[in-house]
Design a protein around this motif. Structure first.
Motif, short mmCIF file in Angstrom:
data_model
loop_
_atom_site.label_atom_id
_atom_site.label_comp_id
_atom_site.label_asym_id
_atom_site.label_seq_id
_atom_site.Cartn_x
_atom_site.Cartn_y
_atom_site.Cartn_z
N PHE A 113 0.84 -1.19 0.00
CA PHE A 113 0.00 0.00 0.00
C PHE A 113 0.88 1.25 0.00
O PHE A 113 0.39 2.35 0.02
CB PHE A 113 -0.88 0.06 1.24
CG PHE A 113 -1.79 -1.11 1.39
CD1 PHE A 113 -2.94 -1.20 0.63
CD2 PHE A 113 -1.50 -2.11 2.29
CE1 PHE A 113 -3.79 -2.27 0.77
CE2 PHE A 113 -2.35 -3.18 2.43
CZ PHE A 113 -3.50 -3.26 1.66
N SER B 23 -6.75 -4.31 12.59
CA SER B 23 -5.62 -5.23 12.46
C SER B 23 -6.06 -6.58 11.93
O SER B 23 -5.24 -7.34 11.45
CB SER B 23 -4.94 -5.41 13.81
OG SER B 23 -5.76 -6.16 14.66
N GLY B 24 -7.35 -6.89 12.05
CA GLY B 24 -7.82 -8.18 11.57
C GLY B 24 -7.88 -9.23 12.66
O GLY B 24 -8.22 -10.37 12.40
N PRO C 215 -5.05 -11.02 8.87
CA PRO C 215 -4.17 -9.96 9.36
C PRO C 215 -2.86 -9.84 8.60
O PRO C 215 -2.40 -8.73 8.33
CB PRO C 215 -3.90 -10.37 10.81
CG PRO C 215 -5.00 -11.26 11.18
CD PRO C 215 -5.53 -11.88 9.93
N LYS C 216 -2.29 -10.99 8.22
CA LYS C 216 -0.94 -10.91 7.67
C LYS C 216 -0.90 -10.28 6.29
O LYS C 216 0.16 -9.90 5.82
CB LYS C 216 -0.31 -12.30 7.64
CG LYS C 216 -1.10 -13.30 6.86
CD LYS C 216 -0.36 -14.61 6.88
CE LYS C 216 -1.25 -15.69 6.28
NZ LYS C 216 -0.55 -16.93 6.07
N TYR C 217 -2.06 -10.16 5.61
CA TYR C 217 -2.05 -9.52 4.30
C TYR C 217 -2.36 -8.03 4.38
O TYR C 217 -2.50 -7.37 3.37
CB TYR C 217 -3.08 -10.19 3.39
CG TYR C 217 -2.75 -11.61 3.13
CD1 TYR C 217 -1.64 -11.96 2.37
CD2 TYR C 217 -3.51 -12.62 3.70
CE1 TYR C 217 -1.31 -13.27 2.17
CE2 TYR C 217 -3.18 -13.94 3.49
CZ TYR C 217 -2.08 -14.27 2.73
OH TYR C 217 -1.74 -15.56 2.53
N ARG C 218 -2.52 -7.52 5.57
CA ARG C 218 -2.93 -6.12 5.68
C ARG C 218 -1.73 -5.18 5.74
O ARG C 218 -1.90 -3.97 5.72
CB ARG C 218 -3.79 -5.92 6.92
CG ARG C 218 -5.05 -6.76 6.86
CD ARG C 218 -6.00 -6.40 7.95
NE ARG C 218 -7.17 -7.30 7.88
CZ ARG C 218 -8.32 -7.05 8.47
NH1 ARG C 218 -8.48 -5.96 9.18
NH2 ARG C 218 -9.30 -7.90 8.38
N ILE D 162 0.15 -4.30 8.25
CA ILE D 162 0.09 -3.38 9.36
C ILE D 162 1.01 -3.93 10.42
O ILE D 162 1.29 -5.13 10.43
CB ILE D 162 -1.32 -3.32 9.96
CG1 ILE D 162 -1.85 -4.72 10.04
CG2 ILE D 162 -2.21 -2.42 9.17
CD1 ILE D 162 -3.22 -4.80 10.53
N PRO E 133 9.39 -10.64 11.83
CA PRO E 133 8.50 -10.39 10.68
C PRO E 133 9.18 -10.65 9.35
O PRO E 133 8.53 -11.06 8.41
CB PRO E 133 8.15 -8.91 10.83
CG PRO E 133 8.40 -8.59 12.24
CD PRO E 133 9.51 -9.46 12.69
N ARG F 169 9.49 -3.65 8.95
CA ARG F 169 9.04 -4.00 7.59
C ARG F 169 8.24 -2.87 6.96
O ARG F 169 7.41 -3.10 6.10
CB ARG F 169 8.23 -5.29 7.62
CG ARG F 169 6.99 -5.22 8.44
CD ARG F 169 6.51 -6.63 8.73
NE ARG F 169 5.55 -6.64 9.80
CZ ARG F 169 4.25 -6.53 9.62
NH1 ARG F 169 3.76 -6.39 8.41
NH2 ARG F 169 3.44 -6.56 10.64
#
Lengths: 395, 356, 384
Positions: free
Chosen positions: B4, B56-57, B78-81, B83, B105, B156
């Motif tokens: 993003f 955060s999901g 969450p891991k695809y966001r 954040i 991470p 990250r």
């Protein structure tokens, strides 16, 4: 006002009775109760240690020293000998150094084969030679692998039940059990081959699962599944051992390592799930959430974050399961007939001598069997009293 | 991994969340501009942490959509966001060293060892913990742990940076220091940041805009100055400010506020049977009994340091006034208070809304 | 097994992912299933399936033939044999004649159980009532057997031998284990040494315990021979008398299992909140008072849980009687598991499975009753 030093409750000024029966300070004990406690504990220690002592010294006796009445002290009452020990390891003329080396090689080989392919038979050994090495290696292989399997599979289930929500439908379970009864019925009374009946039943199960989706509303929760798994420990082994004997016979796994490994793992699974579930449930969930945000998958979180965090509990649980499978007798007596005889079976077999029991040999065997567990338990006592019990005994 | 960029906008659209019968968030709308520092402020149970966890999901909303950039992420793991989040307890892995913690991470993304080491050093130098990389978290102080958690979050370069009361486990002195550092770091990196706290000082000092939540409803979203000088309703007015705003119950008739048998002139006009008048202690002034808008007796006089806080008993109400530190009134003395009309807020008592 | 994972499917499958990453992704998405499936499958195959299969053994006459097992359906004959037929004395004991005392005790117990059941109808649901009815039926049945055999001066069968091991054994182990744990939780020197020592028997194979005890208790060549001689008991042989043999079994079992109670209770004692104890000490309470008012109520939930675990395991006892007496004298020390094992050796698979099933029913009803009426009650009280 009186002189402070004559005050009756001062430590220095107490009467004899007070000195004997009253604790000198909070958190201490009075001399009499201290003496009493120590006496009781010492008596119990004697009671605990004496049979072990007796087994050990008997293993150094010869036939005469055993049969001519009780002798208590080596070198004083009787002359200790290593005969019983020597016989264990040299009784068999085939059991020379090469055979022992082969046996140890087989231990390594068996471990390797089991990891690569569990279905390959693990016992290319000649059961007639080197009985003690055979039994010992069998016991080691079986208890280590069954413990490993049991702890890994059990911990995975325990973790999943602590963190993931399950909701199996009650009706689906009912269908499953009914089909299971159908399979057995078809096999026994209608003579259908077991694999065909199982395949048909599985096909039916999945068809019904689709057809009846949404019909059953009641579903079980995690707590119910956990209770179900733990309650399996109530099942007396004697109930399942005969059908299991028949099952293993049908698939040709009778008298193999794999049979005992699987059985021991299942028999001890409830304990692992019960103990580990508590450890997992008490871990702070932020660590897992953080790892999840960092992009770790569920299996990775389990191996890299959760398992290391429960290391003390894991060690204690492993030791417990190891001891239980090392000592197991009933399954082995039914299922390990010749090739995979374990130590307990070998010891039990010594019972049927025509000239009575050779106690000194028996005792040597028992000592051989006890030494590994005692060593392990001393190494891990710290974990045992802290690890297992903090999780297990919360009520 | 979808990128993003590290300046993503965030949009909550009509988010609803309930746990069983308890509604934690109601029709929650919030737009965060790229690179903005937003603070969600509220008491415990106001739904601020739930909003963060939905973004955060870690929680799924019961209704509504969440967007990061232009992407609807409501259903996304969450891991695809992309954040990262700093937890209140820091959530450092106790069995990993500081370096391993910071690098985790990247490790789960399969980054090579050398790149990873470089990134770890880079992140660690940003929070000045390069000398701690080989230690385990248990050997660190609270402030150092905090920095490790920060380093793990920035390593990250996430699109959005979430912080769940990250300073609340620190002692007061360290908190002030970390606050300044956080603000500086966010400014220089420009990452969109959403920060949850119950501490109004943190909110006022850190935020570009503050969102105040109460009982799952967004009360006001504005810059700290606006929140302070122009509160939207009674809740916000009372929540912000220390010592809190004085409130006096009465009724509003035209531009006169009636209470305790006195008319107070207001800058607004309207009619309300039940109204609340609010005035901040620092806007009032102490004067002689005859000159004041109102007069009463001194209830207490506390010397705070640079000023004295005088509480005046006025009928049934108490008015706190910031007075010069030289003020030496005794308990029970008669005294007057001047209430400047331009600093007086009036609220409808039933709805809590400001009357403008 | 359906699993509701926390999240729906991830929206964007990353563009340039390798096969390995996609596989990891797939595993992650189904991790709910993968984590629990091995455990459930193993239990289904090796516990549930055999348990159901076992019913078919229990209602059949099973013969070994060259091409496998042959089942012939015989209804409940294998079961009825244990209660009314050829094996009645072996399983239940001798239940005839019943003495007046036996009738009287049975009447009292029955009335008490019925009253308990009648009273509980108001405080429980129909499911609870069903459970209570089963417990009550089991209690009445067991008390009838007890009254008709032991209390009427008759011999007991393997059913009561097992129950003797369970109840007398557990009571003894619990009393001594808790006592030792209490002593070791006191501020005395050398308690770490005692801890290690007391723990050892648990590690020893039950088989080894059996042989060791057999040697130690040997009346002619064992170490207690001089003591017996001193007491004038040269001719006494414990293994020749039914009750002394059973008691010996309990002693050996206790030697092995007291450590289990000991470590669990020790942990419980050490977890008792120090604040409460110290507050009581400052208030001037004596040690017995502190134990009764503070310590005991706090460890009670743990105590009953530990007792339940011990009971579950005690029902499975087989190694000790098999090793020490071979079930003798007669069948006096045979537990139900050993009974079933001996019948299996005699190739009567149907009866063997029937006895195993009776043991299962007995264990489940007794343990479930104990869990529901005692353990759950204590846990609820502790949480309240």
């Amino acid at each position: 006002m009186k002189d402070a030093s004559s005050f009756r409750f001062r430590l220095a000024n107490r009467t004899l009775m007070q000195r004997l029966f009253e604790a000198p300070a909070v958190g201490k004990m009075s001399p009499v109760s201290k003496l009493l406690a120590h006496t009781l504990l010492l008596i119990w220690s004697l009671f605990v240690l004496f049979p072990i002592y007796w087994v050990i010294i008997t293993s150094f006796k010869d036939a005469a020293a055993v049969n001519q009445g009780p002798f208590y002290l080596p070198f004083i009452d009787f002359q200790p000998t290593l005969d019983a020990w020597r016989i264990q390891f040299t009784e068999d003329p085939n059991c020379n150094f090469g055979a022992i080396a082969r046996q140890l090689g087989l231990l390594v080989y068996n471990s390797f084969v089991f990891v690569v392919s569990p279905v390959v038979s693990l016992a290319p050994m000649e059961p007639q030679i080197c009985k003690i090495y055979l039994a010992f290696t069998n016991s080691v292989v079986i208890s280590i692998f069954s413990t490993g399997l049991c702890v890994v599979v059990g911990s995975m289930a325990a973790y999943a039940l602590a963190r993931i929500q399950y909701a199996p439908r009650f009706g689906n379970i009912l269908i499953f059990v009914l089909l299971l009864v159908g399979v057995i019925f078809a096999t026994i009374y209608a003579g259908a081959p077991w694999w065909a009946a199982t395949a048909v039943a599985l096909a039916f199960f999945f068809l019904l699962l689709r057809a009846l989706r949404g019909v059953f509303k009641t579903s079980l929760k995690n707590g119910d599944i956990l209770f179900w798994i733990i309650s399996q420990r109530i099942l007396p082994p004697i109930v399942v051992v005969i059908p299991i004997y028949v099952m293993f016979q049908a698939v040709g796994l009778l008298d193999t390592h794999l049979a005992l490994i699987l059985l021991y793992a299942v028999a001890n699974m409830p304990i692992v799930v019960w103990l580990m579930h508590d450890f997992f449930a008490n871990l702070p969930i932020e660590l897992e959430e953080s790892a999840q945000l960092d992009g770790a998958t569920r299996p990775r979180i389990f191996w890299e974050i959760v398992m290391p965090l429960t290391r003390p509990g894991l060690a204690a649980t492993t030791l417990l399961i190891l001891v239980l499978s090392w000592n197991e007798y009933l399954f082995a007596v039914f299922l390990a007939t010749v090739k995979v005889q374990t130590m307990p079976i070998m010891i039990a077999a010594k019972n049927t001598g025509e000239k009575g029991i050779f106690w000194w040999e028996m005792c040597a065997l028992i000592v051989v069997m006890i030494i590994p567990v005692i060593l392990m338990s001393i190494l891990l006592t710290r974990f045992i009293s802290k690890g297992v019990l903090s999780g297990a005994v919360k009520g | 991994m979808k990128e993003f960029g590290n300046q993503a906008s965030v949009r909550f659209e009509n988010i609803e969340k309930s746990f069983g019968d308890v509604k934690v968030l109601r029709d929650f709308d919030l737009v965060v501009e790229p690179g903005e520092f937003i603070v969600l402020l509220g008491a415990s149970g106001s739904g601020k942490t739930t909003a963060l966890r939905i973004l955060s999901g870690l929680e799924t909303p019961s209704g509504g959509q969440v967007y990061i950039g232009d992407e609807n992420v409501t259903d996304i793991l969450p891991k695809y966001r992309n954040i990262s989040m700093v937890f209140q307890s820091y959530a450092l892995y106790p069995h990993k060293t500081v370096a391993e913690n910071i690098g985790f991470p990247l490790k789960v993304r399969g980054m090579g060892k050398e790149d990873m080491d470089a990134a770890i050093h880079d992140a660690a130098s940003q929070v000045q913990i390069e000398n701690l990389l080989d230690r385990y978290p248990r050997a660190l102080s609270g402030g150092q742990r905090q920095r490790v958690a920060l380093a793990r979050a920035i390593i990250r370069s996430p699109s959005v940076f979430l912080m769940d009361e990250p300073l609340s486990n620190l002692d007061a002195k360290l908190r002030g220091h970390m606050r300044a550092q956080l603000k500086h770091m966010q400014k220089s990196m420009g990452i969109t940041t959403i920060y949850v706290t119950h501490d109004q000082i943190e909110a006022m000092t850190l935020a570009q805009r503050v969102a105040i939540l109460e009982k799952g409803v967004l009360q006001q979203l504005a810059t700290p100055a606006e929140i302070y000088n122009d509160p939207a309703n009674l809740f916000v007015a009372q929540f912000i400010g220390s010592p809190p705003m004085n409130v006096v119950h009465g009724s509003l008739d035209g531009s006169r506020f009636l209470t305790n048998g006195v008319h107070v002139q207001t800058a607004v006009s309207g009619h309300a049977e039940k109204a609340v008048m609010g005035i901040r202690p620092e806007d009032c002034r102490i004067t002689s009994p005859s000159e004041g808008t109102l007069s009463g007796k001194i209830f207490t006089n506390e010397l705070i340091g640079d000023h004295a806080l005088v509480t005046v008993a006025w009928g049934e109400d108490q008015i706190a006034v910031k007075a010069p530190k030289e003020f030496a009134g005794e308990m029970g003395d008669d005294i007057g208070v001047i209430i400047p009309t331009e600093h007086l807020f009036v609220f409808d008592e039933t709805s809590g809304q400001r009357i403008r | 097994m359906a699993s509701l994972d926390d999240m729906r499917q991830p929206g964007f499958p990353p563009a340039g992912t390798t096969r390995r990453e996609r596989f990891a992704e797939w595993v992650d998405r189904h991790s709910g299933t993968f984590f629990i499936a091995p455990c459930v499958t193993l239990i289904l195959i090796f516990a549930i399936f055999p348990t159901i299969y076992s019913i078919f053994f229990a209602v059949s006459r099973v013969r070994f033939t060259p091409d496998g097992l042959k089942f012939r359906y015989v209804g409940f004959r294998n079961f009825s044999k244990q209660f009314f037929g050829s094996s009645e004395v072996h399983f239940l004991g001798r239940t005839d004649p019943v003495s007046l005392f036996g009738y009287a005790v049975f009447a009292i117990v029955t009335v008490a159980v019925v009253v308990w059941l009648w009273r509980s109808r108001k405080i429980t649901t129909w499911v609870g009532m069903l459970g209570r009815t089963i417990s009550a039926a089991m209690a009445i049945f067991l008390s009838w057997i007890l009254c008709a055999s032991l209390l009427s001066g008759n011999s007991i069968g393997t059913l009561y031998t097992t129950l003797f091991y369970v109840f007398v054994g557990c009571a003894l182990q619990f009393a001594i284990g808790t006592g030792l744990a209490f002593l070791c939780s006191q501020p005395i020197s050398g308690k770490n040494f005692f801890r290690v020592i007391f723990f050892i028997p648990l590690m020893i194979t039950p088989l080894g315990v059996g042989y060791a005890m057999r040697m130690v208790a040997d009346v002619t060549k064992g170490p207690i021979e001089p003591i017996l001689g001193f007491m004038g008991l040269q001719d006494w042989i414990w293994s020749a008398d039914a009750w002394s043999a059973r008691f010996m079994m309990v002693v050996s079992d206790s030697w092995q299992w007291i450590p289990f109670i000991f470590i669990c209770m020790l942990a419980a004692f050490e977890n008792v909140s120090r604040d409460h104890v110290e507050a009581a000490q400052v208030d001037g309470a004596s040690s017995p008072q502190i134990f009764k008012e503070i310590t005991w109520p706090q460890i009670l939930p743990v105590a009953v849980t530990v007792l339940l675990i011990r009971m579950i395991e005690a029902f499975k006892i087989v190694d000790l009687p098999n090793i020490m007496t071979g079930g003798g004298p007669g069948s006096a020390t045979e537990s139900m598991t050993l009974h079933s094992m001996y019948i299996w050796r005699a190739n009567d698979l149907g009866s063997s499975a029937a006895i195993a099933y009776l043991l299962l029913i007995l264990t489940v009803v007794v343990c479930a009753s104990f869990f529901n009426y005692v353990v759950l009650g204590q846990i609820k009280k502790a949480r309240a």
